[in-house]
Design a protein around this motif. Structure first.
Motif: not given
Length: 273
Positions: A191-198
Motif C-alpha cells: 500500500p505504501g508503494l501504491a500511494f508513493m509511485f504511479p
C-alpha cells in the motif's frame, strides 16, 4: 557505451531519491523493531482447528480438500504465464515474479493439504514456505511495476532468501519473529508503494480488491470457531479462509488479462534492452 547504459538505467531512481530512500529507511526500521521485540515461541494452539471431522477416512477433510482450488488456479496461471499471449506482462522480471507467484500457489495446494492431514510443528513448514514464496513474489512484482525492474528482481532474490532464513530460524530457535515480520512486510509495503509511485498498468484497482479479500480471509481464520458455530457446524472459518484466499490469484489473473500499459517509464525502457 556500458557506462552510458548504466547511468541511463539508474536515472529513474536518481530522479526520485527521496521516495526510494524513505522506502529503504522504513524497511530497515521495521526490521529493527521486529528484532527488538521479545521472542515469540510457537503456540501448540496454532494446530488446533475447530473442524476436525473425517470423511471417507481423510483426516480434517474440509481443511484438506478446500486447498484443491489452489491447485487448479495455480497450474492454469503458471501455464498461461509461460505461454505469454493472454497475460499482459511486458518485462522479463515481471515474468519471473508471476511465475514464482503461480508456482507458490501450486505449492500451497500441496503443502497446506499435507499439513492439515496431521497438523504439527514438523508439517507446518510445508504450509508456511509456499505462502512466503507467494508473498515474496507479489512484493517484487509490485516493486517492478512501481519502481523499476532491476530493483524489483533484486527484491525477489533477497526476499526469497529471507523466506528461507525465516523458516530456518524458526525451526532452529523456536522463534516466530522473523516469520511474522515476513508476513507483515507485504501488507505494509505494497500500500505504501501504491500511494508513493504511479502505476505502470491500468486496472490497478484489482490490487486493492485482492488486499480486501486477504483481510477478509484473515478475519475468517481468526473467527474460526465462531463461524463454525454460526453456520451450524457446516464449514469452519479456516476452511472458508482457504476458499477466500484462492480468490486473490483469480482477481490478479483477471487483472493480467485485461490491463494495458500506461505511458512507459524511462527506466523500464532501458531495462528491456
Amino acid at each position: 557505451m556500458n557506462t552510458k547504459r548504466i547511468i541511463m538505467g539508474i536515472q529513474p531512481l536518481l530522479t526520485k531519491p527521496k521516495k526510494v530512500r524513505n522506502c529503504i529507511m522504513g524497511f530497515f526500521c521495521f526490521i529493527i523493531l521486529m528484532l527488538l521485540a521479545p521472542k515469540i515461541p510457537p503456540s501448540p494452539n496454532y494446530h488446533r482447528f475447530s473442524d476436525m471431522r473425517n470423511f471417507l477416512g481423510v483426516p480434517n477433510t474440509l481443511n484438506v480438500i478446500t486447498n484443491f482450488p489452489f491447485l487448479i488456479v495455480g497450474v492454469l496461471g503458471f501455464v498461461i504465464c509461460l505461454q505469454g499471449s493472454i497475460f499482459v506482462i511486458s518485462l522479463r522480471g515481471e515474468l519471473w515474479g508471476w511465475a514464482f507467484f503461480y508456482a507458490g500457489i501450486v505449492g500451497i495446494a500441496f503443502g497446506s493439504a499435507y499439513y492439515h492431514l496431521k497438523p504439527d510443528d514438523n508439517r507446518v513448514v510445508f504450509d508456511r514456505l509456499p505462502m512466503m514464496v507467494v508473498y515474496a513474489s507479489l512484493l517484487s512484482i509490485f516493486v517492478i511495476e512501481r519502481v523499476g525492474e532491476r530493483i524489483g528482481v533484486m527484491c525477489l532474490c533477497l526476499v526469497l532468501m529471507l523466506a528461507l532464513v525465516s523458516i530456518a530460524y524458526e525451526r532452529s530457535f523456536d522463534d516466530l519473529r522473523l516469520c511474522m515480520m515476513f508476513q507483515l512486510i507485504p501488507p505494509i509495503v505494497i500500500p505504501g508503494l501504491a500511494f508513493m509511485f504511479p502505476p505502470k498498468y491500468t486496472h490497478s484497482i484489482y490490487w486493492f480488491w485482492a488486499a480486501g479479500v486477504y483481510l477478509l480471509a484473515k478475519f475468517e481464520a481468526f473467527a474460526d470457531m465462531k463461524i463454525y458455530g454460526l453456520d451450524h457446524y457446516i464449514i469452519s472459518g479456516h476452511s472458508l479462509e482457504h476458499l477466500c484466499l484462492v480468490i486473490i490469484p483469480v482477481l490478479l489473473s483477471i487483472m493480467l488479462m485485461y490491463r494495458s500499459t500506461r505511458t512507459p517509464r524511462l527506466g523500464d525502457l532501458k531495462d528491456c534492452r
